[in-house]
Design a protein around this motif. Sequence first.
Motif, PDB file in Angstrom:
ATOM      1  N   GLU A 168       0.825  -1.209   0.000  1.00 10.94           N
ATOM      2  CA  GLU A 168       0.000   0.000   0.000  1.00 10.94           C
ATOM      3  C   GLU A 168       0.859   1.258   0.000  1.00 10.94           C
TER       4      GLU A 168
ATOM      5  N   ASP B 241       0.467   5.335   0.586  1.00 11.59           N
ATOM      6  CA  ASP B 241      -0.377   6.453   1.030  1.00 11.59           C
ATOM      7  C   ASP B 241       0.381   7.764   0.833  1.00 11.59           C
TER       8      ASP B 241
ATOM      9  N   ARG C  17      -4.882   6.453   0.409  1.00 12.10           N
ATOM     10  CA  ARG C  17      -4.345   5.352  -0.394  1.00 12.10           C
ATOM     11  C   ARG C  17      -4.271   5.799  -1.854  1.00 12.10           C
TER      12      ARG C  17
END
Lengths: 274, 360
Positions: B59, B61, B66
């Motif tokens: 992921e 961010d 996100r």
Amino acid sequence: MTSYGLKQRLSSVAVYIFLGVMAFLSIFPFLWMIIGATNTTSDIIKGKMSFGEALVVNATTFFTQVDAPLIFWNSAKITIIATVLTLLISSLAGYGFEIFASRFREKLYTLMLLTLMIPFAALMIPLFMLMKQFGLINTHLAVVLPTVASAFIIFYFRQSTKAFPHELRDAARVDGLKEWQIFFLIYMPVMRSTYAAAFIIVFMTAWNSYLWPLIVLQSNDMKTITLVISSLGSAYYPDYGAVMIGTVLATIPTLFVFFAMQRQFVEGMLGSVK
Amino acid sequence: MSDVTLRDVRKSFGVVEIIKGVDLDIKSGEFVVFVGPSGCGKSTLLRMIAGLETITAGELDIGGNRMNEVDPSQRGIAMVFQSYALYPHMTVRENMGFALRFAGLPKAEIRKQVDEAARILELEPLMDRKPKALSGGQRQRVAIGRAIVRHPKVFLFDEPLSNLDAELRVHMRIEIAKLHRDLGATIIYVTHDQVEAMTLADKIVVLRSGIVEQVGAPLELYDNPANLFVAGFIGSPKMNFLKGVVEGGGAGRADIRLPDFGGAVVPVALKGEAPAAGAPVTLGIRPSQFTESGDAALPVTVDMMEHLGAETLIYARSSASDLVTIASQSRPDIRLGDTLTARFPSSGALLFGADGKRIY
């Protein structure tokens, strides 16, 4: 003079002689065409190589036998549409082949290149049948359609796209452009030399196209200048004087296009991206 | 908020994994430099943050949101490329305003922002020129200007100075440092030039083969490398690595015998226990640590010398042909082939285990 200097000088002379001969061979057909336009058919057949006095007679014959504005319009229409469509479709394909990776890309590309090996004579009848099925015989669309996806021009664009900086595409993506916007707003202007070279090649091919239009264009009002020139004269013998006038007139647009885009043509053929 | 967070970020091309699970926290306003050898994945990681490469797993961010599937233009980033990537058919002004024009800003607003960026970067006299009429340094300033006008949360620089000559590189490096100070923006900067990394970074991320080897402040990495790779990569000339064997020691100290240097024994200070006697280790000494007053001594023969003006680099060999680089601030009166005793303070030596990890 030293022997080295003499050698240099002799080699320069040889080069100039060679270039002179090649230049003469290139220019001769044009010269013969222009001289022929001023001579009678019998003088042309005899091979007379000096200007004659039949220019007005030849021109009168040409413009009497030919509906020049219509025929030139037909040629121009077909050439411009074919050129624009070929450049657009083939450059999109060339760009796509180079930029977007896929498992099938190279196989498809090779298959496409293989089509270059099929002679046009082998395609004539199937193409004619296809056009007949679509009801396009004796339409200008029938002349244009088979040319718009040119394997050679796709190949040319793919090779040229190798020089297109991929970081420009990345920068454009960061700037918010979609793929089609990158193509039209970044790729096309950056590759203008390539487009210019391809334009000249496609324009000349379309303008001078003879065999396929001869097959699909059947009525006189649909014909192009190349078809009309070949049929000038009486039923028994051609009128070469009128043919020469027609040829001179038919050459002017291609000359104009070539000289207008000469610099970009050379850059495009050398594969420069500036 | 322009924090950037990466959690177990991975990238694969087919079956080949290029980025092998990167975890990273970049705070708002930080200047972070990715360094590593060619092919380590630093540019790929940057392009993944930019959205120019997809993220296979993990992921990303930015500013707490996100960003994995978000379009590059919507991530709040601006990127400066190695080859500048200026649109060659547009003037400097058009290049700088292009993204804003595309974002639908009014002409007056675009002009204002472009003029402001041009003033900051001293580009005013060049605004109507095309990129081909600019020098390398000017092109790079335009590329930075194009990034500034977007007011991004995060600036991404992909080896921006590597196409410039040495003098211009130093100048532009200072410009970028000033820019960071003035704008206070988060910057992620990729380079293979460790001088750029050491001088610009608040935090350096050392990458190797898609793995983060160490993250830390420049001097922290220099003084306390976590492993042999970081120790060898950070610092120029490179750290000397001498093969050794643990002779003895205990809590807070290990005695290392160097068989290739006549069996010299170097006592190395440790925080913990010494490794077991007989264990193979590597002793790390920076070339600049050699000094006449050092307590440890290595007998070497001078192989080659480089006089750099401010310092002299002496390349010497042990009897077993192990190369040692010595950086001397003075101009020693020695010649090629001379035998000398290279001294260094044992307190400055670092110890690495057979697995390449630092022994503290």
